[in-house]
Design an enzyme around this catalytic site. Structure first.
Site, PDB file in Angstrom:
ATOM      1  N   ARG A   1       3.932   8.831 -13.657  1.00  0.00           N
ATOM      2  CA  ARG A   1       2.752   9.645 -13.251  1.00  0.00           C
ATOM      3  C   ARG A   1       2.098  10.252 -14.486  1.00  0.00           C
ATOM      4  NH1 ARG A   1       4.449  14.071  -9.251  1.00  0.00           N
ATOM      5  NH2 ARG A   1       2.973  13.208  -7.732  1.00  0.00           N
ATOM      6  N   THR A   2       0.781  10.334 -14.513  1.00  0.00           N
ATOM      7  CA  THR A   2       0.085  11.077 -15.574  1.00  0.00           C
ATOM      8  C   THR A   2      -0.385  12.402 -14.986  1.00  0.00           C
ATOM      9  OG1 THR A   2      -0.614   9.066 -16.741  1.00  0.00           O
ATOM     10  CG2 THR A   2      -1.878  11.070 -17.158  1.00  0.00           C
ATOM     11  N   HIS A   3      -0.030  13.489 -15.662  1.00  0.00           N
ATOM     12  CA  HIS A   3      -0.462  14.807 -15.202  1.00  0.00           C
ATOM     13  C   HIS A   3      -1.790  15.163 -15.834  1.00  0.00           C
ATOM     14  CE1 HIS A   3       3.936  14.779 -14.740  1.00  0.00           C
ATOM     15  NE2 HIS A   3       3.725  15.555 -13.707  1.00  0.00           N
TER      16      HIS A   3
ATOM     17  N   ASN B   1      11.896  26.139  -8.087  1.00  0.00           N
ATOM     18  CA  ASN B   1      11.997  27.524  -8.555  1.00  0.00           C
ATOM     19  C   ASN B   1      11.148  28.414  -7.653  1.00  0.00           C
ATOM     20  OD1 ASN B   1       9.843  25.923 -10.209  1.00  0.00           O
ATOM     21  ND2 ASN B   1       9.068  28.032 -10.053  1.00  0.00           N
TER      22      ASN B   1
ATOM     23  N   HIS C   1      10.423  12.368 -15.956  1.00  0.00           N
ATOM     24  CA  HIS C   1       9.604  11.264 -15.449  1.00  0.00           C
ATOM     25  C   HIS C   1       9.991  10.023 -16.241  1.00  0.00           C
ATOM     26  CE1 HIS C   1       7.572  14.845 -14.099  1.00  0.00           C
ATOM     27  NE2 HIS C   1       6.908  14.134 -13.226  1.00  0.00           N
TER      28      HIS C   1
ATOM     29  N   GLU D   1       2.083  30.139 -13.613  1.00  0.00           N
ATOM     30  CA  GLU D   1       1.191  31.198 -13.139  1.00  0.00           C
ATOM     31  C   GLU D   1       1.718  32.589 -13.528  1.00  0.00           C
ATOM     32  OE1 GLU D   1       0.706  27.558 -11.695  1.00  0.00           O
ATOM     33  OE2 GLU D   1       2.491  28.697 -11.184  1.00  0.00           O
TER      34      GLU D   1
ATOM     35  N   SER E   1       9.222  15.533 -10.398  1.00  0.00           N
ATOM     36  CA  SER E   1      10.461  16.089 -10.941  1.00  0.00           C
ATOM     37  C   SER E   1      11.508  16.228  -9.854  1.00  0.00           C
ATOM     38  CB  SER E   1      10.185  17.472 -11.562  1.00  0.00           C
ATOM     39  OG  SER E   1       9.219  17.338 -12.574  1.00  0.00           O
TER      40      SER E   1
HETATM   41  O1  LIG Z   1       5.356  15.662 -11.554  1.00  0.00           O
HETATM   42  P1  LIG Z   1       5.702  17.040 -11.074  1.00  0.00           P
HETATM   43  O2  LIG Z   1       4.520  17.750 -10.459  1.00  0.00           O
HETATM   44  O3  LIG Z   1       6.905  17.078 -10.185  1.00  0.00           O
HETATM   45  O4  LIG Z   1       6.110  17.880 -12.402  1.00  0.00           O
HETATM   46  C1  LIG Z   1       6.500  19.266 -12.358  1.00  0.00           C
HETATM   47  C2  LIG Z   1       5.282  20.092 -12.208  1.00  0.00           C
HETATM   48  C3  LIG Z   1       4.769  20.147 -13.621  1.00  0.00           C
HETATM   49  O5  LIG Z   1       4.084  18.998 -13.950  1.00  0.00           O
HETATM   50  C4  LIG Z   1       6.000  20.297 -14.389  1.00  0.00           C
HETATM   51  C5  LIG Z   1       6.251  21.763 -14.600  1.00  0.00           C
HETATM   52  O6  LIG Z   1       7.583  22.065 -14.681  1.00  0.00           O
HETATM   53  O7  LIG Z   1       7.018  19.656 -13.607  1.00  0.00           O
HETATM   54  N1  LIG Z   2       2.174  25.310 -11.393  1.00  0.00           N
HETATM   55  C1  LIG Z   2       3.508  25.230 -11.220  1.00  0.00           C
HETATM   56  N2  LIG Z   2       4.110  24.025 -11.295  1.00  0.00           N
HETATM   57  C2  LIG Z   2       5.452  23.979 -11.121  1.00  0.00           C
HETATM   58  N3  LIG Z   2       6.297  22.913 -11.126  1.00  0.00           N
HETATM   59  C3  LIG Z   2       7.525  23.377 -10.895  1.00  0.00           C
HETATM   60  N4  LIG Z   2       7.522  24.724 -10.735  1.00  0.00           N
HETATM   61  C4  LIG Z   2       6.219  25.115 -10.866  1.00  0.00           C
HETATM   62  C5  LIG Z   2       5.567  26.387 -10.785  1.00  0.00           C
HETATM   63  O1  LIG Z   2       6.183  27.448 -10.563  1.00  0.00           O
HETATM   64  N5  LIG Z   2       4.209  26.383 -10.966  1.00  0.00           N
END
Ligand SMILES: O=P(O)(O)O[C@@H]1C[C@H](O)[C@@H](CO)O1
Ligand SMILES: Nc1nc2[nH]cnc2c(=O)[nH]1
Length: 279
Positions: free
Chosen positions: A95-97, A238, A70, A196, A38
């Site tokens: 990407r796959t989460h 954040n 994404h 969290e 992101s």
């Molecule tokens: O692909 P990322 O890790 O940057 O995506 C962020 C983390 C979570 O997957 C999601 C939560 O806002 O965005």
């Molecule tokens: N787990 C987690 N992933 C994030 N991705 C962007 N912000 C956060 C966060 O505060 N916690």
């Protein structure tokens, strides 16, 4: 079958995807892969000449990410790496989460495909929560080490892999030459998709986390197991839960990423180009 066996399903899938990718792009091999998290989506445009863009749904084992921010495609960029001549960078915008529910093999498929296509280096980026109040949203931070709190591994069977120096000191040095103000931290990957609680963030601080996210660590393990040099960089989007009184949202993550995009795209492009020149 163990994931260190080339005949394993995971490695066979990666080989198939790599062949399809190289054929679609019309190149012999990939030199470096970069997975975009992101906020990092604009980096591809500053790396060089795009020679191919392939939708994730057209490559075996990839998924169009259900996560806003994404792109859902992979790009092959030809970059001029100084005296080293033209190099090919695979930019993985699909990407796959782990929380998307496709299993841990799908999470690792992108880096395994990159390795099978010849990439010796993988750059992992993400958007994450910050546990250090001095890192305001929009701050990029180098990953020095990680805490894999997903409860799983991309590896299976007797595939014992050393992770003592997982995040490349060499490339972290390059990054700090590019921008000496860059800090370093420990990234904790949680399963997600929930954020969290403040109590969990307090626990994570106690066990040494500086950054918290939902990607990257599992990909890094798979990349090291595939013999790649691994570099990770986070964008704090954040302050983590409880560090500020603000509620968390993915919209906030997207907005912080968009605000930082031009600056971090330039930073990432310089790190990648220098890494290729010095590889
Ligand atoms: O692909 P990322 O890790 O940057 O995506 C962020 C983390 C979570 O997957 C999601 C939560 O806002 O965005
Ligand atoms: N787990 C987690 N992933 C994030 N991705 C962007 N912000 C956060 C966060 O505060 N916690």
């Amino acid at each position: 079958m163990s994931t260190n066996d080339p005949r394993s399903e995971a490695n066979q899938h990666a080989q198939q995807a790599a062949e399809a990718l190289l054929q679609a792009a019309g190149v012999e091999s990939i030199d470096l892969a970069c997975t975009l998290g992101s906020g990092w989506g604009e980096a591809a445009g500053q790396l060089g000449e795009q020679i191919a863009e392939i939708s994730a749904e057209d490559l075996p084992g990839f998924h169009i990410s259900g996560v806003p921010g994404h792109s859902g495609s992979l790009k092959v960029i030809r970059t001029q790496a100084g005296l080293a001549g033209p190099k090919h960078v695979l930019v993985i915008g699909a990407r796959t989460h782990y929380y998307e529910g496709h299993g841990v093999e799908a999470v690792a498929h992108g880096v395994r495909t990159a390795a099978a296509a010849g990439a010796g280096v993988v750059v992992l980026t993400n958007g994450c929560g910050g546990l250090n109040p001095s890192w305001s949203p929009g701050t990029p931070v180098l990953i020095r080490d990680h805490l894999n709190l997903t409860g799983t591994s991309p590896l299976q069977g007797a595939h014992f892999v050393d992770l003592t120096d997982l995040y490349s000191l060499r490339i972290r040095g390059i990054a700090q030459r590019v921008d000496p103000s860059l800090g370093e931290g420990v990234y904790a990957q949680l399963p997600g998709p929930h954020y969290e609680t403040p109590a969990e963030i307090s626990y994570l601080r106690t066990i040494g986390a500086d950054l918290v996210g939902m990607s990257t660590a599992l990909e890094a393990i798979a990349a090291r197991a595939a013999g790649m040099e691994v570099f990770g960089i986070s964008l704090v989007t954040n302050l983590a839960a409880g560090i500020s009184d603000e509620p968390l949202s993915h919209q906030e993550v997207i907005e912080a990423g968009a605000a930082a995009a031009p600056r971090i795209a330039s930073l990432l492009a310089q790190i990648i180009t220098t890494t290729l020149e010095e590889s």
